[in-house]
Design a protein around this motif. Structure first.
Motif, mmCIF file in Angstrom:
data_model
loop_
_atom_site.group_PDB
_atom_site.id
_atom_site.type_symbol
_atom_site.label_atom_id
_atom_site.label_comp_id
_atom_site.label_asym_id
_atom_site.label_seq_id
_atom_site.Cartn_x
_atom_site.Cartn_y
_atom_site.Cartn_z
ATOM 1 N N PRO A 291 1.182 35.597 23.147
ATOM 2 C CA PRO A 291 1.291 37.043 22.990
ATOM 3 C C PRO A 291 1.850 37.408 21.621
ATOM 4 C CG PRO A 291 3.126 36.207 24.278
ATOM 5 C CD PRO A 291 2.231 35.025 24.008
ATOM 6 N N VAL A 319 -2.723 30.856 24.178
ATOM 7 C CA VAL A 319 -1.300 30.819 24.496
ATOM 8 C C VAL A 319 -0.819 29.369 24.451
ATOM 9 C CG1 VAL A 319 0.444 31.278 26.266
ATOM 10 C CG2 VAL A 319 -1.482 32.864 25.970
ATOM 11 N N GLU A 348 6.850 29.890 26.293
ATOM 12 C CA GLU A 348 6.675 31.327 26.516
ATOM 13 C C GLU A 348 7.287 31.685 27.860
ATOM 14 O OE1 GLU A 348 5.593 33.558 24.484
ATOM 15 O OE2 GLU A 348 4.554 32.369 22.949
ATOM 16 N N LEU A 353 3.698 37.098 29.705
ATOM 17 C CA LEU A 353 2.254 36.830 29.716
ATOM 18 C C LEU A 353 1.498 37.702 30.709
ATOM 19 C CD1 LEU A 353 2.333 32.913 29.592
ATOM 20 C CD2 LEU A 353 2.106 34.506 27.683
ATOM 21 N N THR A 369 -4.964 28.461 27.589
ATOM 22 C CA THR A 369 -3.528 28.194 27.515
ATOM 23 C C THR A 369 -3.246 26.705 27.381
ATOM 24 O OG1 THR A 369 -3.055 30.139 28.893
ATOM 25 C CG2 THR A 369 -1.314 28.496 28.686
#
Length: 572
Positions: A291, A319, A348, A353, A369
């Motif tokens: 993000p 990600v 993260e 997310l 991801t």
């Protein structure tokens, strides 16, 4: 009366047979029989593996306007006329190979900076660094990448003390091969103001001496940025040079398309400039890091699909969810066997997310991801599933979003079937297994190896795998990846306890991992992935028949020719 339906069925079958016969003949060939059809390129005397179940093998292919016009026998290819005819002399042709996961700027930078690949001992590592010091003005940064301590004796991380002895006048920052760890000398740590009192950031770790508390010089994942942000940024010209060096290397290796696993706004600017200037022959699928601001801008602006004559697509957010296994940053469900005080970490926060994932579904943006550890894989599947429920198919721009998990290296057996059930694609790099399995037993213990690099288990569960190389983490050569997938042995033929040879795949499936399945993962299956009439004319020509030769001979096979859109982009 009862005979009439039966007669109808017979007539329908006969009609269907007639249609099949005409389809098998192909419209292009029928036209060519009436007059000698002009095409742009004819390939003859080839050993062509089409990855097309209707016609798995051929001798000749013709190309017109960048697409395939005919696939079949040499004799029938004579009915076509072209200004360019290539006699392949029996060389093997496969659909243009795709690297489903690489980092193109890193590939080019590896060529430009200090390349530490192949340093088999700490002494070798220090010799290479010392040689670069001799070429570098005092005070200038020394950066490089590619070292890995796995085969060093003992297999321990280098330290700032090791570097300080040979780099008294330069700050040094050297990234491990996996890109998830780096070692810095004292000068670099001082510039970053890192000392025994500096806390580790979220999603990273500053390794410290257990006796003194002083930093060892090793920085994992997000801790790397504490030093990296102080290194002078390369100029735009240098960035463009790295990009084009990477592109050139990929084409020479036989890759016709790469799927670039993450770019920021500055890199995207350079990529588009190079396409605008006509400098990129390769097909290029790009992902935007998220993000963050870049991902939010991308969500607002939307996808770019098949720009520059099917050369550039950007429809994916990337990600990074955990670290790497080698540096013990991969997020595990249980502690590391050889470091019971840690089970890795997430890079993260899941709650950051969720809104991005739901918006991506509604805007038709794909998500991929990075998840290596079993905890990271389980959590990302949970988050994907949560997003799919929050934005059901009728609320999505694309009903089947084809989201991906990059690496999917360590997966709890209970989570393996969830990939296919959710329609999530594992994007895996076979070479990781044959390098990581030397140290994975120590990191994981034998029990967790049952869920490590489980290509065959994924296929049996109904998932497909798009194959990649993760260059510059690995060497990035397609024949190494193909060999690793079908042999599950080291490049010297070694297979040890816990390597699970039953997870190797067939040659047919290995070929699909780098052709048909990457095309599906990128929503390109109508244009790429097999050699069939109407498909884009992308071909990789190889020196040996990789579908038949002994496994070790695959590693001696090289790219003879790379053809993209019917144009020869590289010829050995």
């Amino acid at each position: 009366m009862k005979a009439r339906p039966f007669l109808s069925v017979v007539i329908a079958c006969l009609c269907g047979f007639a249609v099949q016969m005409s389809v098998g003949e192909e419209p292009a060939l029928s036209e060519a029989k009436r007059r000698r059809m002009d095409v742009d390129l004819i390939l003859v005397n080839g050993n062509v593996y089409t990855v097309n179940e209707r016609q798995p093998h051929a001798e000749a292919v013709t190309v017109k306007n960048g697409r395939i016009a005919f696939v079949g026998l040499n004799e029938d290819a004579k009915k076509f006329h072209a200004t360019q005819v290539v006699d392949l002399h029996g060389k093997t042709v496969v659909p243009g190979l795709t690297d489903s996961h690489c980092h193109i700027f890193g590939i080019g930078e590896r060529e430009m900076n200090l390349n530490l690949e192949g340093t088999n001992t700490l002494e070798d590592f220090l010799v290479k660094v010392k040689a670069r010091v001799a070429q570098t003005a005092p005070g200038k940064w020394i950066t490089g990448r590619g070292w890995i301590e796995t085969f060093w004796k003992p297999p321990q991380f280098p330290t700032r003390t090791d570097l300080d002895k040979i780099t008294p006048g330069n700050p040094v920052f050297l990234t491990r091969a996996d890109g998830h760890a780096a070692v810095a000398n004292s000068a670099a740590l001082n510039i970053a103001k890192i000392d025994k009192n500096t806390p580790s950031p979220f999603g990273g770790e500053i390794l410290k001496d257990k006796t003194t508390g002083e930093p060892t010089g090793m920085l994992l994942d997000n801790a790397m940025e504490l030093v990296a942000k102080n290194i002078p940024k390369p100029t735009e010209t240098e960035r463009e040079q790295a990009f084009l060096l990477g592109i050139d290397r990929e084409i020479k290796l036989g890759w016709c398309e790469i799927q670039n696993a993450g770019s920021d706004a500055n890199n995207i600017k350079i990529i588009r400039k190079c396409f605008d200037d006509g400098k990129v022959k390769l097909r290029f699928i790009n992902a935007v890091y998220g993000p963050g601001a870049d991902a939010q801008n991308f969500l607002r602006e939307g996808s770019t699909i098949n720009a520059y004559d099917h050369r550039f697509t950007q429809r994916t957010i990337k990600v990074i969810f955990d670290g790497a296994l080698g540096s013990r940053g991969a997020a595990l469900l249980k502690p590391y066997r050889d470091a019971p005080d840690t089970s890795g970490y997430l890079t993260e926060k899941p709650e950051d997310l969720v809104p991005m994932f739901e918006e991506a579904l509604r805007r038709g943006i794909q998500v991929e991801t990075h998840a290596i550890g079993d905890r990271a894989n389980r959590l990302i599947l949970d988050l994907y599933q949560q997003a799919f429920k929050a934005a059901p198919p009728e609320q999505r721009k694309i009903r089947e979003p084809r989201w991906r998990v990059e690496h999917a290296q360590i997966v709890d057996p209970a989570d393996i079937p969830r990939f296919a059930k959710l329609g999530v694609i594992p994007s895996m790099q076979p070479s990781h297994a044959i390098s990581d399995l030397f140290f994975a037993p120590a990191r994981l213990g034998m029990d967790r190896l049952a869920g490590a690099y489980v290509w065959q288990s994924f296929l049996k569960s109904g998932a497909i795998i798009c194959g990649g190389s993760d260059a510059p983490v690995e060497r990035g050569e397609p024949m190494i990846e193909f060999y690793a997938a079908i042999s599950r042995k080291s490049m010297k033929g070694f297979s040890g306890e816990g390597w699970h040879p039953e997870q190797a795949v067939s040659r047919e499936d290995a070929l699909k991992m780098f052709t048909l399945w990457p095309a599906y993962a990128a929503f390109e299956e109508k244009d790429k992935g097999k050699i069939d009439i109407g498909m884009l004319a992308d071909f990789t020509v190889l020196s040996n028949d990789i579908m038949k030769i002994p496994d070790p001979e695959i590693l001696k096979t090289h790219c003879e020719m790379t053809i993209i859109g019917g144009k020869i982009a590289y010829q050995k």
